[in-house]
Design an enzyme around this catalytic site. Sequence first.
Site: not given
Ligand code: RB5
Length: 146
Positions: A8-9, A67, A98
Amino acid sequence: MSIAVASDHAGYPLKKLIIEYLTEKKIDFHDYGVFSEERVDYPDFGVLVAREVVAGKHQFGIIICGTGIGISMAANKITGARAALCCNEYMAEMARRHNNANLLALGGRTTTIDLAVRMIDVFLNTEFEGGRHTLRVDKIHALTER
Ligand code: RB5
């Protein structure tokens, strides 16, 4: 070996560096996006890569959000996807040995490119042990509870 890559971004800056690394190492990959830091929804990209890997178009996928949490959650909704959010090389190794993980999920805001590259190398070069772990992985795929 072919790898599907998407972010994603929030994962985009790390994805760009990973793409450079894969290119330099001559590892075959397809980049499913994104191609800018314009805001998108991470489930769309986790599911996209998961579907391509499960369909057999690629052996592995690398998926990246801020994350790594959201994109791995989304990918794991696809039967046959085994996305592992990894934070260190040991996790990347065990995800393959595993869990027979076929998707490596990374946190773009939590992972340096040096660590990402080390995890990718371990992930791509570690075999599933099979044996007792096969039954456990099969049990995951048999779960269809609502
Ligand atoms: C985007 O701001 C963030 O929420 C996304 O990239 C991710 O970390 C979600 O789990």
